[in-house]
Design an enzyme around this catalytic site. Structure first.
Site, PDB file in Angstrom:
ATOM      1  NE  ARG A 106      42.189  54.496  35.368  1.00 51.24           N
ATOM      2  CZ  ARG A 106      41.073  53.915  34.711  1.00 51.24           C
ATOM      3  NH1 ARG A 106      40.810  54.694  33.653  1.00 51.24           N
ATOM      4  NH2 ARG A 106      40.710  52.743  35.308  1.00 51.24           N
ATOM      5  CG  HIS A 133      43.074  48.155  35.980  1.00 51.46           C
ATOM      6  ND1 HIS A 133      42.833  48.971  37.012  1.00 51.46           N
ATOM      7  CD2 HIS A 133      41.842  48.140  35.204  1.00 51.46           C
ATOM      8  CE1 HIS A 133      41.695  49.567  36.909  1.00 51.46           C
ATOM      9  NE2 HIS A 133      40.950  49.174  35.818  1.00 51.46           N
ATOM     10  CD  GLN A 136      38.219  45.512  35.664  1.00 48.72           C
ATOM     11  OE1 GLN A 136      38.005  46.726  35.710  1.00 48.72           O
ATOM     12  NE2 GLN A 136      37.055  44.927  35.908  1.00 48.72           N
ATOM     13  CG  ASP A 229      41.754  45.314  28.221  1.00 51.09           C
ATOM     14  OD1 ASP A 229      40.685  46.001  28.145  1.00 51.09           O
ATOM     15  OD2 ASP A 229      42.884  45.477  28.687  1.00 51.09           O
ATOM     16  CB  CYS A 270      38.277  45.322  32.700  1.00 46.44           C
ATOM     17  SG  CYS A 270      39.193  45.766  30.844  1.00 46.44           S
ATOM     18  NE  ARG A 322      36.989  47.953  39.168  1.00 44.09           N
ATOM     19  CZ  ARG A 322      37.703  48.908  38.164  1.00 44.09           C
ATOM     20  NH1 ARG A 322      37.270  49.406  37.140  1.00 44.09           N
ATOM     21  NH2 ARG A 322      38.534  49.768  38.968  1.00 44.09           N
TER      22      ARG A 322
HETATM   23  N1  NVA Z   1      43.994  47.855  29.112  1.00 45.42           N
HETATM   24  C1  NVA Z   1      43.111  48.893  29.381  1.00 45.42           C
HETATM   25  C2  NVA Z   1      42.129  48.707  30.361  1.00 45.42           C
HETATM   26  C3  NVA Z   1      40.905  49.812  30.573  1.00 45.42           C
HETATM   27  C4  NVA Z   1      40.267  49.360  31.806  1.00 45.42           C
HETATM   28  C5  NVA Z   1      43.717  50.128  29.133  1.00 45.42           C
HETATM   29  O1  NVA Z   1      44.755  50.234  29.723  1.00 45.42           O
HETATM   30  O2  NVA Z   1      43.193  51.156  28.461  1.00 45.42           O
HETATM   31  N1   CP Z   2      37.522  48.998  33.692  1.00 42.44           N
HETATM   32  C1   CP Z   2      37.919  50.304  34.027  1.00 42.44           C
HETATM   33  O1   CP Z   2      38.788  50.647  34.650  1.00 42.44           O
HETATM   34  O2   CP Z   2      37.051  51.291  33.566  1.00 42.44           O
HETATM   35  P1   CP Z   2      37.164  52.718  33.465  1.00 42.44           P
HETATM   36  O3   CP Z   2      38.274  53.167  32.619  1.00 42.44           O
HETATM   37  O4   CP Z   2      35.836  53.325  32.971  1.00 42.44           O
HETATM   38  O5   CP Z   2      37.652  53.289  34.990  1.00 42.44           O
END
Ligand code: NVA
Ligand code: CP
Length: 338
Positions: A106, A133, A136, A229, A270, A322
């Site tokens: 990540r 992502h 997800q 989101d 998400c 998930r």
């Molecule tokens: N768009 C958000 C998704 C988090 C799961 C981010 O990248 O912070």
């Molecule tokens: N939805 C998601 O990816 O959550 P986290 O940032 O907690 O992993």
């Protein structure tokens, strides 16, 4: 279906048959987990989880999933490893590939997860980059199947920052699976034109469609799924908040928007979500901007508390899924399942 050794970096690399296969495998693993049937198919293997950004769901889904599959897990967080500071991603990939059987990443740059995939020699899974992502989306689609009984033909509206990792990935997944996808956002937050073009071509084959719509009422009319989101994603600067609230405050998912959708519509997110003042960031943003934007005064931003707490909301099913879907991805890419 044999996905052994295949990276899972973006759904652009997966066919609709492969996505359906992963969803089916996740469903089996979910049933087995509920029944208490052990499935330690990857006993003796080890995976490493690299995180440049924070996480609750993704980290825990990979960890719990790996343990259920019989594996050992090493977590490397945003600080504490040499990666990116004293050691390149390419070198990190070649080191970790000698020790582990799979790598989750990540981070910020999508090129970094591609580099890991290219140089490590083991399957690499994208747990979120600035662009995509994909794990997800599998959890979301399993949830839609459970709730609505199908994916094909579903009218799916994504409301908010439609060019972030979630907007992009949902659009790609929808295009591949025959979903009618509408990005509901002001024009400046519409997804990249080249990606839209690519997705429209997928949708033509799958029987789905891609629509971009600035009018929130038109964009959510009779939708089966209303998805949103956060307005500001991880890695974006604090200054982004002012601009983004200005652009998106009218796109908050509230009861009137849900009532504009289909009668049986579900609400999806998400997570994490800002729907109250009980988070540090939510409180700070609400206190900073509430005079200019009264709708966010309770720390409710992309969604109101009333929507996320309503019976239409399936956000915790998504969160649970998930784990089942990530398990399916690890299993399918680490073991020949034929
Ligand atoms: N768009 C958000 C998704 C988090 C799961 C981010 O990248 O912070
Ligand atoms: N939805 C998601 O990816 O959550 P986290 O940032 O907690 O992993």
């Amino acid at each position: 279906m044999n996905l052994k050794s295949k990276n899972f970096l973006t759904l652009l690399d997966y066919t609709s048959e492969e996505i359906s296969y992963l969803l089916k495998l996740a469903k089996t693993l979910k049933t087995e987990k509920k029944e208490g049937t052990a499935h330690q198919h990857l006993k003796g293997k080890n995976v490493v989880l690299l995180f440049q950004k924070d996480s609750t769901r993704t980290r825990c889904a990979f960890e719990a999933g790996a343990y259920d599959l019989g594996m050992g897990v090493t977590y490397l967080g945003p600080s504490g490893s040499q990666m990116g500071k004293k050691e390149s991603i390419k070198d990190t990939a070649r080191v970790l590939g000698r020790m582990f059987d799979g790598i989750q990443f990540r981070g910020y740059l999508h090129e970094d997860v591609e580099s890991l995939g290219k140089y490590s020699g083991v399957p690499v899974w994208n747990g979120l980059t600035d662009l995509y992502h994909p794990t997800q989306i599998l959890a979301d689609f399993l949830t839609v199947q459970e709730q609505l009984g199908k994916l094909k033909g579903v009218h799916f509206s994504f409301v908010g920052d439609a060019r972030n990792n979630m907007g992009n990935s949902l659009m790609i997944g929808a295009a591949k699976m025959g979903i009618h996808f509408t990005a509901v956002a002001p024009k400046e937050l519409w997804p990249d034109e080249a990606l839209v073009k690519q997705c429209k071509a997928f949708a033509e084959k799958s029987g789905g469609s891609i629509t971009l719509e600035a009018d929130k009422w038109k964009g959510t009319k009779n939708a089966d799924v209303v998805y949103t989101d956060v307005w500001v994603s991880m890695g974006e600067s604090k200054e982004t908040w002012r601009k983004r609230i200005g652009a998106l405050h009218e796109y908050q998912v509230d009861d009137s928007m849900m009532n504009n959708a289909s009668q049986d519509a579900i609400f999806m997110h998400c997570l994490p979500a800002f729907h109250g003042k009980d988070t540090e960031v939510g409180l700070e943003i609400a206190n900073t901007f509430n005079e200019d934007y009264p709708t966010i005064q309770n720390g409710e931003m992309e969604v109101t508390d009333s929507v996320i707490e309503s019976s239409k909301s399936v956000v915790f099913d998504e969160a649970e899924n998930r784990m089942h879907t990530i398990k399916a991805v690890m299993l399918a890419t680490m073991k020949n399942m034929e």
